[in-house]
Design a protein around this motif. Sequence first.
Motif, PDB file in Angstrom:
ATOM      1  N   PRO A  62       0.825  -1.203   0.000  1.00 40.78           N
ATOM      2  CA  PRO A  62       0.000   0.000   0.000  1.00 40.78           C
ATOM      3  C   PRO A  62       0.861   1.255   0.000  1.00 40.78           C
ATOM      4  CG  PRO A  62       0.110  -0.914   2.198  1.00 40.78           C
ATOM      5  CD  PRO A  62       0.836  -1.873   1.302  1.00 40.78           C
ATOM      6  N   ASP A  63       0.306   2.325  -0.552  1.00 41.68           N
ATOM      7  CA  ASP A  63       1.001   3.612  -0.579  1.00 41.68           C
ATOM      8  C   ASP A  63       0.844   4.369   0.734  1.00 41.68           C
ATOM      9  OD1 ASP A  63       1.920   3.694  -3.418  1.00 41.68           O
ATOM     10  OD2 ASP A  63      -0.238   3.472  -3.774  1.00 41.68           O
ATOM     11  N   MET A  64      -0.261   4.131   1.426  1.00 45.18           N
ATOM     12  CA  MET A  64      -0.493   4.770   2.715  1.00 45.18           C
ATOM     13  C   MET A  64      -1.421   3.903   3.542  1.00 45.18           C
ATOM     14  SD  MET A  64      -3.335   7.791   2.250  1.00 45.18           S
ATOM     15  CE  MET A  64      -2.741   8.490   0.746  1.00 45.18           C
ATOM     16  N   SER A  65      -1.408   4.165   4.844  1.00 48.07           N
ATOM     17  CA  SER A  65      -2.324   3.495   5.758  1.00 48.07           C
ATOM     18  C   SER A  65      -3.187   4.548   6.430  1.00 48.07           C
ATOM     19  CB  SER A  65      -1.554   2.717   6.838  1.00 48.07           C
ATOM     20  OG  SER A  65      -0.816   1.666   6.252  1.00 48.07           O
ATOM     21  N   VAL A  66      -4.476   4.234   6.554  1.00 50.42           N
ATOM     22  CA  VAL A  66      -5.411   5.103   7.246  1.00 50.42           C
ATOM     23  C   VAL A  66      -6.069   4.272   8.342  1.00 50.42           C
ATOM     24  CG1 VAL A  66      -7.501   6.512   7.049  1.00 50.42           C
ATOM     25  CG2 VAL A  66      -5.840   6.479   5.168  1.00 50.42           C
ATOM     26  N   GLU A  67      -5.801   4.656   9.591  1.00 48.38           N
ATOM     27  CA  GLU A  67      -6.440   3.964  10.722  1.00 48.38           C
ATOM     28  C   GLU A  67      -7.750   4.670  11.035  1.00 48.38           C
ATOM     29  OE1 GLU A  67      -5.844   2.760  15.404  1.00 48.38           O
ATOM     30  OE2 GLU A  67      -4.216   3.796  14.376  1.00 48.38           O
ATOM     31  N   VAL A  68      -8.824   3.893  11.106  1.00 48.50           N
ATOM     32  CA  VAL A  68     -10.150   4.418  11.420  1.00 48.50           C
ATOM     33  C   VAL A  68     -10.684   3.733  12.671  1.00 48.50           C
ATOM     34  CG1 VAL A  68     -10.691   5.004   9.018  1.00 48.50           C
ATOM     35  CG2 VAL A  68     -11.279   2.744   9.878  1.00 48.50           C
ATOM     36  N   ASP A  69     -11.704   4.326  13.262  1.00 47.62           N
ATOM     37  CA  ASP A  69     -12.272   3.740  14.477  1.00 47.62           C
ATOM     38  C   ASP A  69     -13.257   2.613  14.186  1.00 47.62           C
ATOM     39  OD1 ASP A  69     -14.349   5.319  13.517  1.00 47.62           O
ATOM     40  OD2 ASP A  69     -14.848   6.176  15.461  1.00 47.62           O
ATOM     41  N   ASP A  70     -13.713   2.468  12.925  1.00 46.34           N
ATOM     42  CA  ASP A  70     -14.654   1.399  12.565  1.00 46.34           C
ATOM     43  C   ASP A  70     -14.327   0.897  11.164  1.00 46.34           C
ATOM     44  OD1 ASP A  70     -16.791  -0.290  11.963  1.00 46.34           O
ATOM     45  OD2 ASP A  70     -18.289   1.045  12.862  1.00 46.34           O
ATOM     46  N   VAL A  71     -13.403  -0.048  11.084  1.00 48.11           N
ATOM     47  CA  VAL A  71     -12.946  -0.544   9.789  1.00 48.11           C
ATOM     48  C   VAL A  71     -14.056  -1.288   9.050  1.00 48.11           C
ATOM     49  CG1 VAL A  71     -11.941  -2.723  10.613  1.00 48.11           C
ATOM     50  CG2 VAL A  71     -10.982  -1.607   8.591  1.00 48.11           C
ATOM     51  N   ASP A  72     -14.967  -1.928   9.766  1.00 49.06           N
ATOM     52  CA  ASP A  72     -16.071  -2.630   9.101  1.00 49.06           C
ATOM     53  C   ASP A  72     -16.995  -1.642   8.395  1.00 49.06           C
ATOM     54  OD1 ASP A  72     -15.871  -5.642   9.812  1.00 49.06           O
ATOM     55  OD2 ASP A  72     -15.485  -4.619  11.709  1.00 49.06           O
ATOM     56  N   ALA A  74     -16.070   1.322   7.298  1.00 51.65           N
ATOM     57  CA  ALA A  74     -15.291   1.841   6.167  1.00 51.65           C
ATOM     58  C   ALA A  74     -15.345   0.874   4.992  1.00 51.65           C
ATOM     59  CB  ALA A  74     -13.850   2.097   6.597  1.00 51.65           C
ATOM     60  N   TYR A  75     -15.211  -0.410   5.284  1.00 48.88           N
ATOM     61  CA  TYR A  75     -15.259  -1.431   4.237  1.00 48.88           C
ATOM     62  C   TYR A  75     -16.627  -1.429   3.557  1.00 48.88           C
ATOM     63  CZ  TYR A  75     -14.672  -6.025   2.021  1.00 48.88           C
ATOM     64  OH  TYR A  75     -14.575  -7.057   1.117  1.00 48.88           O
ATOM     65  N   ALA A  76     -17.684  -1.375   4.348  1.00 54.03           N
ATOM     66  CA  ALA A  76     -19.038  -1.356   3.788  1.00 54.03           C
ATOM     67  C   ALA A  76     -19.245  -0.123   2.908  1.00 54.03           C
ATOM     68  CB  ALA A  76     -20.070  -1.400   4.914  1.00 54.03           C
ATOM     69  N   ALA A  77     -18.763   1.031   3.359  1.00 49.29           N
ATOM     70  CA  ALA A  77     -18.913   2.265   2.581  1.00 49.29           C
ATOM     71  C   ALA A  77     -18.158   2.171   1.261  1.00 49.29           C
ATOM     72  CB  ALA A  77     -18.422   3.457   3.395  1.00 49.29           C
ATOM     73  N   MET A  78     -16.952   1.627   1.278  1.00 44.77           N
ATOM     74  CA  MET A  78     -16.163   1.497   0.058  1.00 44.77           C
ATOM     75  C   MET A  78     -16.809   0.513  -0.909  1.00 44.77           C
ATOM     76  SD  MET A  78     -13.670   3.544  -0.108  1.00 44.77           S
ATOM     77  CE  MET A  78     -12.864   4.689   0.987  1.00 44.77           C
TER      78      MET A  78
END
Length: 115
Positions: A62-72, A74-78
């Motif tokens: 990956p070119d960058m990492s983004v830490e989020v408080d709710d990865v699930d 984020a995955y659903a939104a993507m």
Amino acid sequence: MAVRRVVPNVQSEAAQESREFYDLLGFEEVMNHGWIMTLASPSSPTAQISFMASDKTAPVNPDMSVEVDDVDAAYAAMRESGAEIVHPLQDEEWGVRRFFVRDPNGRVVNVLGHR
């Protein structure tokens, strides 16, 4: 959903040299798995940079990492947006849950949350 930190991931075979160079700017090693090393500022711990030889479980670096408080979420939104998922959502042995997605510029983003 909240962003906790954003970290550039530099593809590198020169981890030791990078550590020594960025030490001059005040960074300290905070993680080293052999294939990825992260340096952080002691005075501002979310100011980080990672150096990666080759991702251990994914098909690309990956070119960058983004830490989020709710990865699930984020995955659903993507997925709902139709974004290209490069590496599926999964739990990793080093304590993160993550997936990779390609941004509109063609960059691969590692989206993660700590378990």
